[in-house]
Design an enzyme around this catalytic site. Sequence first.
Site, short mmCIF file in Angstrom:
data_model
loop_
_atom_site.label_atom_id
_atom_site.label_comp_id
_atom_site.label_asym_id
_atom_site.label_seq_id
_atom_site.Cartn_x
_atom_site.Cartn_y
_atom_site.Cartn_z
N ASP A 124 56.15 19.57 -56.08
CA ASP A 124 55.64 19.23 -57.41
C ASP A 124 55.61 20.48 -58.29
O ASP A 124 55.48 21.60 -57.79
CB ASP A 124 54.22 18.64 -57.26
CG ASP A 124 53.83 17.81 -58.48
OD1 ASP A 124 54.69 17.59 -59.36
OD2 ASP A 124 52.67 17.40 -58.55
N HIS A 150 64.03 21.06 -62.47
CA HIS A 150 64.56 20.39 -61.27
C HIS A 150 65.72 21.20 -60.66
O HIS A 150 65.85 21.30 -59.44
CB HIS A 150 65.00 18.96 -61.60
CG HIS A 150 63.85 18.08 -62.02
ND1 HIS A 150 62.64 18.09 -61.38
CD2 HIS A 150 63.73 17.17 -63.03
CE1 HIS A 150 61.82 17.22 -61.98
NE2 HIS A 150 62.46 16.65 -62.97
N LEU A 197 68.44 21.96 -37.68
CA LEU A 197 67.31 21.54 -38.52
C LEU A 197 67.59 20.12 -39.01
O LEU A 197 68.73 19.81 -39.38
CB LEU A 197 67.20 22.48 -39.74
CG LEU A 197 66.13 22.08 -40.76
CD1 LEU A 197 64.76 22.60 -40.34
CD2 LEU A 197 66.46 22.62 -42.15
C1 FPP Z 1 58.13 16.87 -59.14
O1 FPP Z 1 57.97 17.75 -60.21
C2 FPP Z 1 59.48 16.92 -58.66
C3 FPP Z 1 60.33 15.85 -58.61
C4 FPP Z 1 59.97 14.50 -59.03
C5 FPP Z 1 61.71 16.00 -58.18
C6 FPP Z 1 61.91 17.01 -57.09
C7 FPP Z 1 63.34 17.26 -56.94
C8 FPP Z 1 63.89 18.44 -56.63
C9 FPP Z 1 63.14 19.67 -56.35
C10 FPP Z 1 65.32 18.54 -56.47
C11 FPP Z 1 65.77 18.36 -55.05
C12 FPP Z 1 66.34 17.05 -54.97
C13 FPP Z 1 67.17 16.60 -54.01
C14 FPP Z 1 67.75 15.28 -54.16
C15 FPP Z 1 67.58 17.35 -52.81
P1 FPP Z 1 57.46 17.17 -61.58
O2 FPP Z 1 58.67 16.85 -62.40
O3 FPP Z 1 56.55 16.04 -61.36
O4 FPP Z 1 56.71 18.40 -62.16
P2 FPP Z 1 55.42 18.36 -63.10
O5 FPP Z 1 54.31 17.74 -62.30
O6 FPP Z 1 55.19 19.80 -63.39
O7 FPP Z 1 55.81 17.58 -64.32
#
Ligand code: FPP
Length: 235
Positions: free
Chosen positions: A16, A33, A127
């Site tokens: 997150d 992201h 892994l």
């Molecule tokens: C949450 O941050 C994150 C996500 C919903 C997406 C996580 C995805 C990645 C790290 C990319 C890796 C993906 C794959 C398919 C391997 P948020 O957007 O909720 O952040 P915020 O709470 O600060 O708004």
Amino acid sequence: MNLPEKVPYHLAVIMDGNGRWAKARGLPRQAGHRAGVENLRRVLRACGEFGIKILTIYAFSTENWGRPAAEVRGLLNILEMVIDRELKQLNDNGVQLRHIGELDGLSDMLQRKVCDAIELTRNNDQLILNVAFNYGGRQELVQAIRRIIADGVPPDDIDETLIDYYLYTGGLPDPDLVVRTGGEMRLSNFLLWQASYAEYYSTPTYWPDFDKDEMLKAIEYFGRRERRFGLVPQP
Ligand code: FPP
């Protein structure tokens, strides 16, 4: 680096804070992201160094479909990009890719890419990277119950082992440690059944900044915990 004495065999991560990481830099959420993917690469390397054998990542929840269409498209594109650009290296490094969640809802082409990647890496044993994409813990239980009924399992045969078997994670050991970056203290529908006895670690650090040192802090926290599984402390 001195390796910590006690390391989780199965680490699960709620990645997150990508959006906030980007906002703090005046960048669009998608940049967060993308930085999250960069960090995933680092964390995968660190898993190898620490001796973690299973990494489960929460990449896209069933609730994430409710985000703005452009962000949803961006996250789907990231999944495709990871497969297109990273698969060879993941495979060369002995990573076995798995998916938990529903493939329905992804394009036919993306579904095929995911299935091909799983097939290509199925015998790798360095892994296990378990990608939760279009995953929801409640949905997982609904699907398991449906399949148990469809298979005509007699009610008396239903026990925890059987339910385990019918989950998306069937055959994998439960996570030992669940890490959530970005500061919240919520499970957000992640591994509801499997995380029953996991240790839980939350850090304010945003996912793109969750580097090896941050990982070490989480592992050391895990090492200090006494896991009792509902029993009394050992004398
Ligand atoms: C949450 O941050 C994150 C996500 C919903 C997406 C996580 C995805 C990645 C790290 C990319 C890796 C993906 C794959 C398919 C391997 P948020 O957007 O909720 O952040 P915020 O709470 O600060 O708004």
